[in-house]
Write an enzyme that holds these catalytic residues in place. Structure first.
Site, mmCIF file in Angstrom:
data_model
loop_
_atom_site.group_PDB
_atom_site.id
_atom_site.type_symbol
_atom_site.label_atom_id
_atom_site.label_comp_id
_atom_site.label_asym_id
_atom_site.label_seq_id
_atom_site.Cartn_x
_atom_site.Cartn_y
_atom_site.Cartn_z
ATOM 1 N NE ARG A 276 -4.264 -1.159 2.035
ATOM 2 C CZ ARG A 276 -4.829 -1.683 3.094
ATOM 3 N NH1 ARG A 276 -4.483 -1.284 4.295
ATOM 4 N NH2 ARG A 276 -5.764 -2.579 2.968
ATOM 5 N N GLY A 277 1.936 1.223 0.759
ATOM 6 C CA GLY A 277 2.817 2.386 0.870
ATOM 7 C C GLY A 277 3.429 2.745 -0.470
#
Lengths: 336, 583
Positions: A276-277
């Site tokens: 996600r990052g």
């Protein structure tokens, strides 16, 4: 009258974090962490004036996108074969107050129709209203657990499903989650923290000039809100136009493999878990490039994006302050 | 009519001034009257009616305010009669451009607090509240939105200040004229000028007092503006600022985040500790607020601050279920609540007692036509819906930590802090509130009032200095006071007192022999309902000089007892679960 966004003194990273979420609503929202009285809520509420218009299906309480996904009402409408009535409407900031009940959040039976006709119809809640809008939770760390669960559910699915009182209803619920919190008042549940695409930390400005400027602007606003807004009108419109241009430019922003490599190298070095990052970083960098009016991502965009997308995803013990995280990040970025 | 009027309330000049300022300029951020019961704070607050124009609505917010009461609710009778939704006006609607009055503001439930802060942010409501320190501090998010603090029983300061204010405010003395004086001042407000030197002065004041955020700066400006308007001056002067500043500062200095960290938050007490500030400190102490100022005053003597040792996994520790069978969602004593307090979280078709009216009506509504309703709603058994409630808070774990000189020997405190850190992490995983009390020299202090913030707890832990004698009974007494105050706030709370000490108590509060005093204190503590004790013995058990006094103290408290080394999670850990229950 709302205090104009552009008149907020300092807190540039917070403003940047909000702006990129307007440019690309899929970035995943923003959590603003900081002490009280640092213009967190003021900034979020001031967003309203900068938000663009997007096309919605007319009279839909869920602001359905004509391109889909559709709510049951709009699906029925489409099934008739007539062209869907489309109109333009401004994005909004919908607030989720702490004391809210489950009914109001997810929606419930429409009592008027039930009494009048004996029919069961759905009466939309806040999650319906928030579809394709900003959903703002002030003091998000103080939100009751059962509400957090509901919020997480719909954030993960992009839909809100209600099964109660003989109603079965599912509608799209894709919102940009914006939260503010003061960490000294309680911890945020890790699952919810992870939901936020970006995180910024804000602090009180302690230099005399900024403090004086804040006093001046706020008292001027209080004395004559219309006059103050008129004064800041041109600045507001400049920013609004810049955001509109950036939104149009966004699909044309390209990036090389080098950009991807740089992001992945950083996230590996920092021990960021999950992907996600990385994705949030890429999208943020792209939005920043578009905001600059450029169609190519530069290293500076990536660095700025990393500072927004990584701090809450660093592998660390829960008690380590955000400060420490920033130190690690800064050391790494400055070392490059 | 009220039996008292604005002029009949004796003394309390500064408090009256606060009320007058708020009446003149709602941008002052409202007033909180702080005082013990019987100090006349509610009476004084309600005399606001005499100061404001008669058309300004004053809306009382009851402590047990429901969501419906805020936003208005569906009027059932009307709804049924007309077959459409009729909504009655809620508090939010009624209080627009008026006053919200909250008695015992510090006892307001979390959910209500959230709605209240949001309402205040709209900027068209004036908050007037009272707080009794025994109920604990006002939640920081709310206290930051209060401009003026009037301490009702601050008598010595009052008397002195009173003179000053009386001189300036002689205009307000004749009976019955208060309203017209305020009205005139209200008209003058927009005309009062504020020069740049006042802006700078306020910014500097805010910085030197370590204000958190920027609201305080604005309250100072607006209060000074109100005062200038009240005394009929056309421009705010430094003198105006001086008169009103104690009202703004007194609420903000007390809650500055880390008073024991003088590098970022210099406090005025550090420069010149005055008797008044010490007095206030004592007050805050009783209210269970952090009393970092004391910390600083003592901190000038030679103290050592040790780092936090390595954290480790704590063995599971459980306590018997309590007798009344109404507990919390914490994990240490699982059981279900049968109480009707707390946040209603779910509505279920099964249960008893607390009927959820709205949900019941919604369940019945679709059947009304079929059931042949005329003028009454026909509700059957199967329509009934019940509220299931969960208490707002669960466990509070209070760490009472020995910070006397003996804890510093051979850097024992490093390991001790590591142990506390481990326990804090354990609490974090159990989602419990933690509080921190330290005792050393001749007194104890609450360095961290109950919070769920691990960040804050760890910060305080790092800062604990070590030095001096061991006033163990002072530590326990402080825990007792804290529990009493907390129970007053939330009677469903359950407490675990973790006493961390080498047991070498050597300072008595009463002059009695130390162990004798501890025995008596243990009896008092033992009478506290819903409270368990755990003693962690930090004494070096390998030493020839060991005394095992902590173990004796544990017996006095009927506490679980562990030498520090045995707290680590290991194969024997589950033994605890099978231990016989404490009486």
């Amino acid at each position: 009258m709302i205090f104009p966004f552009t008149a907020i003194v300092g807190q540039e990273r917070m403003k940047e974090g909000l702006i990129v979420n307007i440019i690309d609503p899929t970035i995943g929202g923003l959590l603003v962490v900081g002490e009280r009285g640092t213009a967190k809520s003021t900034a979020v509420r001031a967003l309203v004036e900068l938000l663009p218009e997007r096309s919605v299906i007319q009279d839909c309480p869920i602001n359905c996108d004509p391109e889909g996904p559709l709510c049951p009402r709009c699906k029925d409408l489409k099934a008739t074969g007539d062209p869907l009535p489309v109109t333009m409407a401004k994005m909004r900031v919908v607030e989720l107050p702490l004391g809210i009940t489950e009914d109001r959040l997810v929606g419930t039976l429409d009592i008027e129709l039930a009494l009048k006709k004996g029919e069961r119809h759905f009466s939309p809640g806040i999650l319906a209203e928030a579809n394709r809008n900003f959903l703002y939770v002030d003091e998000v760390n103080l939100l009751e657990d059962y509400l957090v669960d509901l919020l997480l559910d719909s954030a993960a699915m992009g839909t809100n499903t209600v099964e109660r009182e003989g109603i079965s209803y599912t509608h799209p619920a894709r919102f940009i989650l914006v939260g503010t919190m003061n960490p000294e008042e309680g911890e945020l549940r890790p699952q919810l923290l992870d939901r936020f695409g970006l995180v910024v930390e804000v602090r009180s400005l302690t230099d005399r000039e900024s403090r004086v400027e804040i006093i001046k602007r706020k008292t001027a606003f209080d004395a004559d809100p219309e006059g103050f807004n008129a004064l800041w009108g041109p600045e507001q419109r400049r920013l609004e136009e810049r955001i509109t241009r950036a939104r149009a430019l966004l699909p044309h922003v390209t990036f090389s493999d080098n950009v991807l490599h740089r992001i992945v190298a950083l996230s590996t070095e920092l021990g960021i878990h999950g992907h996600r990052g990385d994705i949030a970083t890429l999208k943020t960098a792209r939005a920043l490039a578009a905001f600059r009016g450029d169609t190519a991502i530069e290293d500076a965009d990536i660095d700025a994006a990393v500072r927004l997308a990584f701090p809450h995803r660093l592998r660390r013990m829960p008690f380590e302050d955000a400060m420490e995280a920033h130190k690690v990040l800064n050391a790494l970025l400055d070392g490059k | 009519m009220l039996p008292f009027t604005f002029h009949h309330i004796a003394g309390q000049e500064l408090a009256k001034l606060a009320l007058a300022l708020a009446a003149v300029n709602p941008r002052c951020g409202g007033v909180l009257f702080v005082g013990a019961s019987g100090t006349g704070k509610s009476l004084l607050a309600l005399t606001l009616r005499e100061l404001l124009p008669s058309h300004v609505p004053i809306t009382k917010v009851p402590l047990h305010v429901t969501e419906d009461a805020w936003w208005g609710t569906c009027d059932l009778e009307e709804a049924l009669a007309r077959g459409k939704e009729v909504v009655t006006q809620g508090i939010l609607e009624r209080s627009r451009n008026g006053v919200l009055f909250v008695d015992d503001l510090n006892l307001l439930p979390r959910a209500a607090m959230g709605i209240l802060t949001r309402a205040l942010d709209e900027g068209n409501r004036l908050l007037v509240g009272t707080a009794n320190p025994i109920g604990g501090p006002v939640h920081p998010a709310l206290s930051d939105r209060i401009g003026l603090y009037a301490f009702m029983d601050d008598l010595p300061e009052m008397a002195m200040r009173g003179e000053v204010v009386r001189r300036h405010l002689s205009v307000i003395s004749p009976d019955g004229e208060a309203r017209s004086i305020v009205e005139r001042a209200r008209c003058r407000i927009p005309l009062v000028r504020i020069g740049p030197q006042i802006h700078t002065l306020v910014a500097d004041l805010a910085n030197t007092h370590g204000f958190t955020g920027h609201r305080g700066d604005l309250y100072l400006i607006e209060a000074a503006r109100a005062y200038a308007a009240l005394v009929g001056d056309a421009e705010v002067t430094q003198e105006h600022l001086q008169v009103v500043s104690p009202l703004v500062l007194s609420g903000r200095i007390a809650d500055s985040p880390s008073p024991s960290d003088p590098t970022t938050h210099p406090s005025p007490a550090e420069a010149s500790p005055t008797p008044q500030e010490e007095g206030k400190d004592k007050q805050a102490h009783e209210a269970g607020e952090p009393t970092g100022v004391t910390n600083q005053i003592h901190g000038k003597r030679k103290d050592e601050v040790f780092e936090v040792g390595n954290a480790y996994r704590i063995r599971p520790i459980t306590f018997p279920n309590d007798r009344r069978g109404q507990i919390t969602k914490g994990n240490r004593t699982p059981s279900r609540t049968s109480d009707t307090r707390g946040q209603a979280t779910h509505v279920t078709p099964t249960g008893r007692g607390d009927v959820a009216l709205g949900a019941t009506v919604r369940a019945a509504a679709p059947h009304q036509m079929r059931r042949g309703r005329r003028d009454h709603l026909i509700i059957r058994q199967e329509d009934l819906r019940f509220r299931r409630r969960e208490p707002r808070t669960g466990h509070v774990v209070i760490f009472v930590t020995d910070a006397s000189g003996s804890m510093g020997v051979k850097r024992r405190m490093v390991e001790t802090k590591g142990t506390i850190m481990s326990l804090l992490l354990d609490c974090y995983h159990h989602r419990e509130q933690v509080a921190l009390i330290t005792f050393r020299r001749t007194s104890a202090e609450v360095v961290l009032p109950p919070t769920t913030s691990l960040i804050l707890a760890v910060r305080r832990l790092r800062e604990i200095p070590v030095g001096g004698k061991t006033p163990l009974s002072a530590g326990l007494l402080e825990a007792y006071k804290l529990i009493r105050a907390q129970r007053y706030r939330n009677p469903t709370n359950r407490f675990l007192v973790v006493l961390i000490t080498d047991g070498r108590a050597n300072h008595s509060l009463t002059g009695r022999p130390v162990m004798d005093e501890l025995g008596r204190l243990a009896q008092v503590l033992g009478d506290l309902p819903h409270t368990d004790f755990l003693v962690v013995d930090t004494e070096d058990k390998a030493s020839l000089l060991k005394t095992d006094r902590a173990q004796r103290i544990a017996r006095l408290l009927h506490a679980r007892y562990y030498p520090m080394a045995e707290l680590r999670h290991d194969a024997l850990a589950d033994m605890v679960r099978t231990m016989p229950q404490m009486p």
